[in-house]
Design an enzyme around this catalytic site. Structure first.
Site, PDB file in Angstrom:
ATOM      1  N   SER A 124       0.904  -1.153  -0.133  1.00 58.84           N
ATOM      2  CA  SER A 124      -0.092  -0.246   0.201  1.00 58.84           C
ATOM      3  C   SER A 124       0.952   1.286   0.140  1.00 58.84           C
ATOM      4  O   SER A 124       1.850   1.287   0.500  1.00 58.84           O
ATOM      5  CB  SER A 124      -0.908  -0.039   1.220  1.00 58.84           C
ATOM      6  OG  SER A 124      -1.447   1.231   1.459  1.00 58.84           O
ATOM      7  N   TYR A 148      -2.235  -0.347  10.449  1.00 61.92           N
ATOM      8  CA  TYR A 148      -2.370  -0.808   9.179  1.00 61.92           C
ATOM      9  C   TYR A 148      -0.968  -0.561   8.360  1.00 61.92           C
ATOM     10  O   TYR A 148      -0.585  -1.513   7.931  1.00 61.92           O
ATOM     11  CB  TYR A 148      -3.668  -0.293   8.323  1.00 61.92           C
ATOM     12  CG  TYR A 148      -3.740  -0.496   7.030  1.00 61.92           C
ATOM     13  CD1 TYR A 148      -3.932  -1.798   6.631  1.00 61.92           C
ATOM     14  CD2 TYR A 148      -3.390   0.318   6.026  1.00 61.92           C
ATOM     15  CE1 TYR A 148      -4.110  -2.165   5.162  1.00 61.92           C
ATOM     16  CE2 TYR A 148      -3.594   0.196   4.616  1.00 61.92           C
ATOM     17  CZ  TYR A 148      -3.869  -1.019   4.193  1.00 61.92           C
ATOM     18  OH  TYR A 148      -3.642  -1.479   3.115  1.00 61.92           O
ATOM     19  N   LYS A 152       1.914  -3.252   7.027  1.00 63.10           N
ATOM     20  CA  LYS A 152       2.367  -3.551   5.550  1.00 63.10           C
ATOM     21  C   LYS A 152       4.136  -3.236   5.373  1.00 63.10           C
ATOM     22  O   LYS A 152       4.719  -3.810   4.550  1.00 63.10           O
ATOM     23  CB  LYS A 152       1.745  -2.373   4.572  1.00 63.10           C
ATOM     24  CG  LYS A 152       0.297  -2.580   4.332  1.00 63.10           C
ATOM     25  CD  LYS A 152      -0.092  -4.012   3.756  1.00 63.10           C
ATOM     26  CE  LYS A 152      -1.573  -4.017   3.421  1.00 63.10           C
ATOM     27  NZ  LYS A 152      -1.749  -5.366   2.758  1.00 63.10           N
ATOM     28  N   ASN A 197     -15.311   3.121   4.464  1.00 60.50           N
ATOM     29  CA  ASN A 197     -14.073   3.851   5.176  1.00 60.50           C
ATOM     30  C   ASN A 197     -13.274   4.438   3.771  1.00 60.50           C
ATOM     31  O   ASN A 197     -12.514   5.570   4.419  1.00 60.50           O
ATOM     32  CB  ASN A 197     -12.882   2.711   5.611  1.00 60.50           C
ATOM     33  CG  ASN A 197     -13.512   2.250   6.559  1.00 60.50           C
ATOM     34  OD1 ASN A 197     -13.700   2.861   7.873  1.00 60.50           O
ATOM     35  ND2 ASN A 197     -13.548   0.879   6.608  1.00 60.50           N
ATOM     36  N   ARG A 230      -5.815  12.980  -3.972  1.00 59.21           N
ATOM     37  CA  ARG A 230      -5.401  11.476  -4.056  1.00 59.21           C
ATOM     38  C   ARG A 230      -5.331  10.892  -5.298  1.00 59.21           C
ATOM     39  O   ARG A 230      -5.921  11.525  -6.197  1.00 59.21           O
ATOM     40  CB  ARG A 230      -6.384  10.587  -3.212  1.00 59.21           C
ATOM     41  CG  ARG A 230      -6.523  10.991  -1.728  1.00 59.21           C
ATOM     42  CD  ARG A 230      -5.265  10.662  -1.047  1.00 59.21           C
ATOM     43  NE  ARG A 230      -5.462  11.046   0.465  1.00 59.21           N
ATOM     44  CZ  ARG A 230      -5.242  12.282   1.187  1.00 59.21           C
ATOM     45  NH1 ARG A 230      -4.596  13.383   0.296  1.00 59.21           N
ATOM     46  NH2 ARG A 230      -5.354  12.510   2.378  1.00 59.21           N
ATOM     47  N   ASP A 293      -4.766  12.846   8.584  1.00 59.50           N
ATOM     48  CA  ASP A 293      -4.927  13.154   6.949  1.00 59.50           C
ATOM     49  C   ASP A 293      -3.800  14.021   6.713  1.00 59.50           C
ATOM     50  O   ASP A 293      -3.368  14.978   7.139  1.00 59.50           O
ATOM     51  CB  ASP A 293      -6.147  13.591   6.771  1.00 59.50           C
ATOM     52  CG  ASP A 293      -7.362  12.464   6.719  1.00 59.50           C
ATOM     53  OD1 ASP A 293      -6.965  11.242   6.768  1.00 59.50           O
ATOM     54  OD2 ASP A 293      -8.518  12.886   6.551  1.00 59.50           O
TER      55      ASP A 293
END
Length: 336
Positions: A124, A148, A152, A197, A230, A293
């Protein structure tokens, strides 16, 4: 080739199964359906005219994985099985380390025991953390602000260590940016449990009337319209990336590759494109920023072009049109 696909009933997994089957591979799905639905595999069969073999099991059960690898004479593994909700990972870190990290250890032990040494791993872009520069290339330092993302990074480190110890492995670490969209048939797509999400499934549920409005978290970022930017990538392009990674692994390697478009779209860009695709309004309110964020995140995809012979082909309009086809035909996802 006989390929074991862990988490193959999930969103990205099911789309990858379609591409693998269409390319003539035999697909064995290993899944416990904790965040997926068996119906997706029936629809994969409808799309392709070919069925997958299914082993219902838990990634943390090494014996089950080893048995599946032996029974189906698998030659490669594509590893999707993992929990992926960033917010939940902050609240339940041990659950994420157990499922994602321990599960991968069990998988690798089973592969080692059966002599299967070709692996495509679902990583990711969260491994880059808060970008130090843009676009993000594979040399960017790794960091993460949640369990999370850290799971990874741990798995990537584990795979690099494994390759150093056993340099006959063929390993691709595919760092996804923001997967969206659905298969053009409208038969498979993203089917989140509860409140989505991710942005596009939430926008889709607003457009279809399941939710009243979209909360946009932050309207004062240093971006063209103040909302977060994004790199959104069509899930079918992403699925093709896995096929290309398998095809290009002719020699031993442990290679990390970005799968993104290299184009950044803002939240408001997505809202406008979705309104155009659906013909429906997407009401929204600008809310305060969420902790953690970031303003902008998008890929430098050149390495995927040179090493995998892969580039994304589908744009934002395709992503929204295909997402809307799935959402409008399946307002309750696979549960209907």
């Amino acid at each position: 080739m006989n390929i074991l696909v862990t988490g193959g009933a999930g969103y990205i997994g099911s789309h990858t199964c379609v591409e693998l089957l269409n390319a003539g591979h035999r697909v064995v799905v290993f899944d416990n359906f904790c965040n997926s639905h068996p119906e997706s595999l029936k629809r994969v069969a409808t799309i392709t005219g070919k069925s997958v073999d299914l082993v219902e099991g838990d990634i943390r059960n090494g014996h089950q994985i080893e048995q599946a690898l032996r029974d189906f004479k698998c030659e490669a593994v594509i590893h999707f099985a993992g929990l992926k909700a960033v917010g939940e990972s902050v609240q339940l870190p041990l659950k994420y380390y157990d499922n994602n990290v321990v599960g991968t250890v069990r998988l690798l032990e089973a592969m080692q025991a059966t002599g299967v040494k070709t692996l495509v791993f679902s990583s990711s872009a969260t491994v880059y953390g808060d970008p130090q520069y843009l676009p993000l290339n594979e040399e960017h330092p790794l960091s993460a602000s949640n369990a999370y993302g850290r799971s990874k990074i741990m798995i990537e480190d584990m795979l690099r260590d494994l390759f150093r110890a056993q340099p006959d492995w063929k390993i691709s670490l595919l760092r996804y940016f923001n997967p969206v969209g659905a298969h053009a048939s409208g038969l498979i797509g993203e089917d989140p449990d509860g409140i989505p999400n991710n942005l596009m499934p939430f926008v889709a549920q607003v457009a279809v009337g399941k939710r009243d409005q979209l909360n946009i978290w932050g309207g004062d970022y240093a971006t063209p319209d103040g909302t977060g930017v994004r790199d959104f990538i069509h899930v079918v392009d992403l699925a093709h990336g896995h096929l290309k990674a398998l095809e290009q692994m002719q020699q031993a390697q442990c290679l990390a590759v970005n799968l993104g478009t290299g184009i950044g779209y803002s939240v408001l860009d997505v809202v406008k494109a979705y309104e155009k695709a659906s013909g429906k309004p997407v009401p929204y309110v600008i809310a305060a920023r969420r902790p953690g964020d970031i303003a902008s995140c998008y890929a430098e995809p050149a390495l995927a072009a040179s090493r995998l012979n892969w580039t994304a082909k589908l744009g934002l309009d395709d992503m929204c049109a295909d997402s809307w086809r799935w959402q409008s035909q399946n307002p309750n996802g696979f549960k209907a």
